[in-house]
Design a protein around this motif. Structure first.
Motif, short mmCIF file in Angstrom:
data_model
loop_
_atom_site.label_atom_id
_atom_site.label_comp_id
_atom_site.label_asym_id
_atom_site.label_seq_id
_atom_site.Cartn_x
_atom_site.Cartn_y
_atom_site.Cartn_z
N ASP A 1 63.61 44.63 27.54
CA ASP A 1 65.03 44.47 27.23
C ASP A 1 65.79 45.61 27.89
O ASP A 1 65.34 46.75 27.87
N ASP A 2 66.95 45.28 28.46
CA ASP A 2 67.72 46.33 29.12
C ASP A 2 68.54 47.12 28.10
O ASP A 2 69.10 48.15 28.42
N ASP A 3 68.63 46.61 26.85
CA ASP A 3 69.41 47.30 25.84
C ASP A 3 68.54 48.38 25.16
O ASP A 3 67.48 48.09 24.60
N SER B 1 68.98 50.18 22.48
CA SER B 1 68.78 50.18 21.03
C SER B 1 67.64 49.24 20.64
O SER B 1 66.92 49.50 19.68
N VAL B 2 67.47 48.17 21.39
CA VAL B 2 66.35 47.25 21.14
C VAL B 2 65.04 47.95 21.48
O VAL B 2 64.06 47.87 20.74
N ASP C 1 63.97 39.74 26.61
CA ASP C 1 65.42 39.50 26.61
C ASP C 1 65.74 38.47 27.69
O ASP C 1 65.11 38.45 28.75
#
Lengths: 123, 838
Positions: A11-13, A15-16, A55
């Motif tokens: 996932d590039d996020d 927080s994930v 993601d």
């Protein structure tokens, strides 16, 4: 004692990537997080991963792109897609392409548990 | 030489008196002649009259002597005849005149009077012999003349003197066909002596082509013993054939046996040529008039010329091409095509061959001997012409009325020689006809071409033309006009006919326009519709211009343009444009919504996961306090992140700057209406505008305010889309509002909304799925609020809803009008950009 099963998160996020591995470990899995599909493919974990939490929308190679790439490499890893895009049409499409589950963010830990069990029962 | 019966005449001192028997015969024959015959002395005294003269005039010879024979001539004609008589006496030439002679009952009839002066040995005038034939019924009886000649030529000299005076070829031929006696004209025509004629037959000099015809006439006549008449050509001494009217009749002895055939041959060549020329000319001009192709016309002209000219000549017309720089078509049906084809395409400038040279020099070129003419020694023409048997030619340029060179008319001959005056006359005649033919054909072609262009242009532009003579009601339509109305061409155009085509809703207006035009005579332009039998509708525009006819009558000339295709295309484009706008609106708002959701969902997802993990860590045994603390911290961080997204979103609609200016809300509204007209029309919405005049001006961002108005209008249309049980009506109103505000109201008759839902209408994320209505109103409201105004909605008493906004009017002395004030700009792209920038 058996080695815990490896679940990889792509996932590039941030927080994930920060939160999911901790949860997975709490659930008894080994967990590794990658910020992009390329990073995952280049890692040693690609061969050991028993389930992939992926993601959908990422810069560069997207989730479905990685799914196709793995199929081409005959690495049949069960995939649980996660997405922040509230698109109702997305889920059936991804399930049809062979994904185990598609979870819309935000999802509960219970929903993730169920998806993981489904994925690992398939093996 | 011998004659069946020889003659003397009269009662006077003549050698014929020596034979009384002969005199009796003569008198009997003279009396039988269907003509009046008399002889007169130089002093005018009559010395002989035949019985018919006496019968006709009712006078005896003695009476004639006493009164003078001239008294039988109509008094009006007497002086003229007397004058001709005197001049004839001097020249010795015969006189021929048509004069009325008085009958016994006092009535005058026309007679052809021929008189010959009879000269004695001393060339002194002896007497006049006169014969008058009745041509009152335009009947000329040559037979009478001939018999008279025969009978009055008892002796050689006497005979010649009389018959030589007759300007015809006269021969006496045996029943076997041998020539016995001829008059002077025969000898001259054939350039022969009487001796050389002996034993010759009359057929020797006949034209080969005419021989069968003459023989048939002759034989038929011999068998039946009746006179014959035939026209045929005889070869003159110089080889030229001339046309003759031949009249042959039998002379019988007392027993009734035919002893001689008397041939009277009158030269009718000129008449014949004139007739042929006229016929040819008529034929050619008829071809021109009926629009026959020019090449065929020129061929016919050459054929006509060949028929008129004598033997061994062929004519040709060389036609210049359109650029007039080279030879186009060469007509010459009497010439080998290998010759005429070889002339085609030659450049005029080259001057190769006399035809081309005549075109180049624009003057007549005569080649009397092609073989020896030094001008053609070089080049291929000479050999070409000789190879085709041509020996001489005369080439004459053909000019138009305005003096332009059109082509060259050439007469080729298969003999050496220069053109005779006859040829020149022929050339003059035929170049003239050719000029007419070429010019007429060309102008007809040009006319046809321009008509075709016009028809094509009318067809392409779907424009028909018409003329209308008001006084007579006469209407002329072009082909395209009929096509537009889908009526059979050439149907007489009447109001009744038009009423079968014009749309019933437009019929009254149409009739009024027609009536107004008839009355006022003004130029007219209006639009109307047709309703065709298959119920399809056409949109037409008519433009007509008044003109006065020569007679002073009012006439309209106009055009009918079929706008249907254009109207349909415009509709289609309008539909497409608004569809695109709608799609773009939905797409961009949808994208904005998705983007916002994504940005909010990401931190929310973190919060969920972290909170779940935190609980699990606290519940584990032993509790993972450090891990729980860490995840709790991350939960707070993600929650702040989510809050930041909302903050940015609010900032987006709250603090962006725009341009403030002094503006007229009415004007801004009108611009929006203009932009939405096609959409309104397409949606079948009736628009009512009530814009208050002299509305106070406001200060604001024109584009933003217009976005708000547009948004309200589009929402209203959306709300009326499904409405079919009542008129779809939109009212846009501007008016001054309380507290120095200006208010704009958009009222629709659409589906409306529940009163309790009014607040949710303006929620930023309400109804994200139905065409982005929520975000539109949310944005609109924030724009209005940033103009220190307010935007609200109320359900109508009846159907539909009313949306209004009210903003303060511009105050006097407001400063900073040049400087842009801080004002929000909720443009979608900016919004997305701002969100992404996190």
């Amino acid at each position: 004692m058996a080695m815990p099963l490896l679940v990889s998160v792509v996932d590039d996020d941030e927080s994930v990537r920060e939160s999911l591995p901790d949860l997975l470990r709490e659930l008894g899995f080994a967990a590794r997080a990658f910020s992009s599909a390329q990073e995952f493919l280049a890692s040693e974990s690609a061969g050991n991963t028993r389930c992939l939490i992926l993601d959908v929308a990422m810069p560069g190679m997207s989730g479905p792109d990685l799914q196709r790439e793995l199929a081409l490499r005959r690495q049949e890893i069960p995939i649980v897609f996660i997405t922040a895009q509230p698109d109702d049409a997305l889920r059936p499409r991804l399930l049809a392409s062979g994904a185990v589950e598609c979870l819309f963010k935000p999802f509960s830990d219970m929903a993730l548990c169920e998806a993981l069990h489904t994925a690992l029962r398939l093996r | 030489m011998c004659l069946p019966s020889t003659v003397g005449a009269s009662s006077s001192h003549d050698d014929a008196h020596s034979n009384p028997g002969m005199e009796n015969d003569l008198s009997r024959i003279l009396d039988d002649l269907p003509a009046l015959v008399w002889t007169a002395l130089p002093d005018g005294d009559v010395d002989f009259v035949n019985q018919r003269w006496c019968d006709y005039t009712g006078l005896t010879l003695d009476a004639a002597r006493a009164l003078g024979w001239q008294t039988t001539i109509h008094p009006v004609h007497r002086p003229e005849l007397a004058e001709r008589w005197r001049s004839s006496q001097a020249s010795g030439q015969p006189v021929e005149a048509e004069v009325p002679l008085r009958r016994f009952d006092g009535e005058y009839r026309w007679f052809l009077v021929r008189s010959c002066p009879l000269a004695g040995a001393s060339t002194q005038l002896l007497k006049w012999s006169v014969m008058a034939t009745d041509n009152h019924d335009k009947r000329s009886d040559e037979a009478v003349c001939a018999r008279w000649w025969l009978l009055s030529s008892g002796r050689e000299a006497h005979f010649r003197a009389i018959c030589d005076g007759i300007p015809s070829l006269i021969s006496l031929v045996t029943p076997a066909g041998e020539v016995e006696i001829v008059n002077r004209h025969v000898l001259e025509y054939f350039d022969v002596t009487p001796e050389s004629l002996k034993g010759q037959t009359t057929t020797d000099t006949l034209h080969m082509d005419d021989l069968p015809k003459v023989m048939a006439a002759w034989q038929g006549s011999v068998e039946a013993g009746v006179p014959y008449q035939v026209e045929a050509r005889r070869r003159r001494a110089d080889g030229v054939y001339c046309w003759f009217h031949m009249h042959g009749f039998p002379l019988r002895d007392v027993q009734g046996h035919i002893v001689y055939w008397f041939l009277l041959e009158r030269n009718v060549d000129e008449r014949k040529r004139a007739v042929a020329l006229l016929a040819g000319e008529k034929h050619v001009l008829e071809m021109v008039a009926t629009g026959v192709a020019l090449t065929k016309v020129l061929d016919a002209l050459c054929i006509s010329s060949d028929a008129t000219a004598e033997e061994c000549s062929s004519s040709s017309v060389l036609l210049l091409d359109r650029t007039r720089t080279s030879v186009g078509y060469v007509a010459g049906p009497g010439l080998p095509s290998s010759y005429t084809r070889s002339l085609e395409g030659r450049a005029v400038e080259s001057g190769e061959g006399p035809c081309v040279l005549a075109a180049s020099l624009k003057t007549q070129v005569i080649v009397s001997d092609i073989q020896s003419d030094p001008r053609w020694q070089s080049g291929d023409w000479q050999a070409l012409a000789l190879a085709h048997g041509l020996r001489s030619c005369c080439c004459s340029p053909i000019f138009s009325l305005t003096g332009e060179l059109l082509g060259v008319f050439t007469i080729y001959r298969r003999e050496v020689g220069s053109p005779t005056p006859f040829h020149q006359a022929l050339i003059e005649q035929f170049t003239h006809i050719a000029s007419i033919a070429i010019e007429r054909t060309r102008s007809e072609e040009a006319l046809r071409r321009s008509e075709a262009f016009l028809a094509e242009a009318q067809h392409l532009s779907s424009t028909g033309s018409f003329s209308w003579r008001v006084a007579t009601g006469e209407v002329t339509w072009s082909e395209e006009a009929y096509r537009i109305f889908e009526l059979a061409p050439a149907l007489p155009v009447t109001l009744e006919l038009l009423s079968t085509r014009i749309h019933p809703e437009d019929w009254l207006a149409f009739k009024q326009q027609v009536e107004r035009s008839r009355r006022d005579g003004r130029d007219v332009e209006f639009e109307f519709r047709l309703q065709l039998p298959n119920h399809s509708v056409k949109f037409l525009r008519v433009i007509s211009h008044r003109s006065r006819y020569e007679s002073g009558d009012l006439e309209y000339a106009g055009a009918i343009q079929d706008l249907t295709q254009r109207r349909l295309a415009e509709d289609a484009v309008g539909k497409l444009r608004s569809e695109l706008a709608r799609v773009a609106r939905i797409t961009s708002l949808g994208a904005l919504t998705a983007s916002i959701a994504h940005e909010v969902n990401q931190p929310l997802s973190g919060i969920f996961t972290n909170a779940g993990t935190c609980l699990r860590m606290l519940n584990s045994d032993p509790a993972n306090i450090d891990g729980a603390r860490e995840t709790a911290r991350r939960t707070i961080r993600d929650a702040r992140r989510a809050s930041d997204v909302i903050m940015r979103l609010r900032a987006l609609f709250g603090k962006k700057s725009g341009t403030m200016e002094l503006l007229d809300l009415n004007e801004a509204t009108r611009e929006v209406i203009a932009l939405s007209l096609s959409e309104l029309q397409r949606s079948g919405v009736a628009l009512l505008t009530q814009l208050t005049e002299s509305l106070p001006r406001v200060r604001g961002d024109r584009v933003q305010l217009q976005q708000v108005i547009m948004n309200l209008v589009l929402n209203a249309l959306e709300a009326m889309r499904g409405v079919d049980d009542r008129p779809r009506q939109l009212v846009i109103r501007t008016e001054p509002d309380e507290k120095d505000h200006v208010r704009l109201t958009v009222e629709d008759s659409g589906v409306g909304f529940e009163p309790q839902g009014v607040d949710r209408l303006f929620d930023a994320f309400y109804t994200t799925k139905s065409a982005g209505m929520g975000i539109g109103l949310f944005v609109s409201r924030s724009i209005i609020e940033n103009h220190q105004g307010r935007l609200w909605a109320v359900p109508n008493e009846g159907a539909g809803a009313t949306f209004s906004f009210s903003i303060p009017r511009a105050r006097d002395g407001v400063t900073g009008s040049d400087k842009p004030d801080a004002i929000p700009r909720p443009a979608v792209t900016d919004a997305m950009h701002a969100l992404r920038r996190s």
